[in-house]
Design an enzyme around this catalytic site. Sequence first.
Site, short mmCIF file in Angstrom:
data_model
loop_
_atom_site.label_atom_id
_atom_site.label_comp_id
_atom_site.label_asym_id
_atom_site.label_seq_id
_atom_site.Cartn_x
_atom_site.Cartn_y
_atom_site.Cartn_z
N ASN A 7 0.86 -1.19 0.00
CA ASN A 7 0.00 0.00 0.00
C ASN A 7 0.90 1.24 0.00
O ASN A 7 1.69 1.45 0.92
CB ASN A 7 -0.89 -0.04 1.24
N HIS A 10 0.87 6.04 2.04
CA HIS A 10 1.60 6.92 2.96
C HIS A 10 2.81 7.59 2.33
O HIS A 10 3.35 8.55 2.90
CB HIS A 10 1.94 6.19 4.26
N HIS A 52 -5.49 3.79 -2.17
CA HIS A 52 -6.82 4.18 -1.71
C HIS A 52 -7.08 5.62 -2.14
O HIS A 52 -6.41 6.53 -1.66
CB HIS A 52 -6.88 4.05 -0.19
N ARG A 54 -9.19 8.37 -1.52
CA ARG A 54 -10.17 8.78 -0.51
C ARG A 54 -10.97 9.98 -0.99
O ARG A 54 -10.48 10.78 -1.78
CB ARG A 54 -9.45 9.15 0.79
N ARG A 58 -6.80 12.97 0.86
CA ARG A 58 -5.77 13.38 1.82
C ARG A 58 -4.38 12.86 1.46
O ARG A 58 -3.38 13.40 1.88
CB ARG A 58 -6.15 12.98 3.24
N GLU A 79 -8.45 0.52 -3.35
CA GLU A 79 -9.35 0.59 -2.20
C GLU A 79 -10.29 1.77 -2.42
O GLU A 79 -9.85 2.86 -2.80
CB GLU A 79 -8.55 0.83 -0.92
N THR A 110 -18.77 -1.41 14.35
CA THR A 110 -18.17 -0.93 15.60
C THR A 110 -16.65 -1.10 15.58
O THR A 110 -15.93 -0.33 16.18
CB THR A 110 -18.74 -1.68 16.81
N GLU A 160 -11.08 -9.18 2.80
CA GLU A 160 -9.84 -8.80 3.49
C GLU A 160 -10.21 -8.66 4.96
O GLU A 160 -10.97 -7.76 5.32
CB GLU A 160 -9.27 -7.50 2.92
N HIS A 200 -4.18 -4.26 7.65
CA HIS A 200 -4.28 -3.14 8.60
C HIS A 200 -3.45 -3.42 9.85
O HIS A 200 -3.74 -4.35 10.59
CB HIS A 200 -5.73 -2.80 8.99
N1 PXP Z 1 -6.00 -2.80 4.04
C1 PXP Z 1 -6.94 -1.83 4.04
C2 PXP Z 1 -8.30 -2.14 3.53
C3 PXP Z 1 -6.63 -0.53 4.49
O1 PXP Z 1 -7.56 0.43 4.46
C4 PXP Z 1 -5.33 -0.27 4.94
C5 PXP Z 1 -4.97 1.10 5.41
O2 PXP Z 1 -4.91 1.97 4.36
C6 PXP Z 1 -4.38 -1.30 4.90
C7 PXP Z 1 -4.75 -2.56 4.47
C8 PXP Z 1 -2.96 -1.09 5.30
O3 PXP Z 1 -2.87 -0.77 6.66
P1 PXP Z 1 -1.46 -0.33 7.25
O4 PXP Z 1 -1.10 0.96 6.59
O5 PXP Z 1 -1.73 -0.20 8.71
O6 PXP Z 1 -0.49 -1.40 6.91
#
Ligand code: PXP
Length: 247
Positions: A7, A10, A52, A54, A58, A79, A110, A160, A200
């Site tokens: 991913n 960041h 992703h 968004r 952001r 995503e 939740t 996932e 995640h």
């Molecule tokens: N999977 C999904 C669906 C996510 O939304 C995210 C966060 O963007 C991740 C995986 C990756 O999470 P992390 O950045 O904590 O590794």
Amino acid sequence: MLLLGVNIDHCATVRQARYRQAPATVGGAVEPDPVTLAVLAERAGADGITIHLREDRRHIQERDVWRTRETIATRLNLEMACTPWMIDFALKLKPDSVCLVPESREEITTEGGLDVVGQRERVRACVEAMSAAGIVTSLFIDPNDAAIEASAAVKAPWVELHTGAYANAYYGARRAAEFQRLRLGAVRAHDLGLTVNAGHGINYVNIAEVRTLPHLHELNIGHSLISRALFTGIEEAVREMKARMNP
Ligand code: PXP
């Protein structure tokens, strides 16, 4: 062999921290470029690239998504929220897969996964539209039976499992219970014919346990790879994670 989806969000987060007001998101001194990061990650063994887009833009911008689509050699996993605008965008982009994630309060459970039970018809329509276009749909869900069964009912081929609650509990009293929920969730999803991914909060430490979950196909990892890459570069960060995923 457990697959790694990298991913790259960041990387764009860092760029936007400095260049949010800049008219262009790429070129000249605008750095770091998430698409360059994706290419380097692939070179080091990433099996796919996840981004992703968004609603608040952001981190990843639309242009990043199109450039990634044109540039990468592995699979693109988009995503996205389950909204008409994003569905239309995905059908134009044609990623290899989409992962439906919650974006607004109403779509969230939740614990943080997509509320497939409450949004069943909306999600079903999206799965159908994607599958007619040859795009695989994954649903980002909490590891509970209701969400897993609803995912199978709307004919999503992949789920996932949200590993965030487990990752947050890693150093606390609930770790074993959260891991057991993931384990049971993976078994239930597999029994219903779903391909099981997870993501995640997965990092270089908890991967030792996460990788032992049954039936895992692919992990989507962002934050820990980008963080490690600050010190080692993304190629070494990817190689190290893949080695820990498949020792
Ligand atoms: N999977 C999904 C669906 C996510 O939304 C995210 C966060 O963007 C991740 C995986 C990756 O999470 P992390 O950045 O904590 O590794």
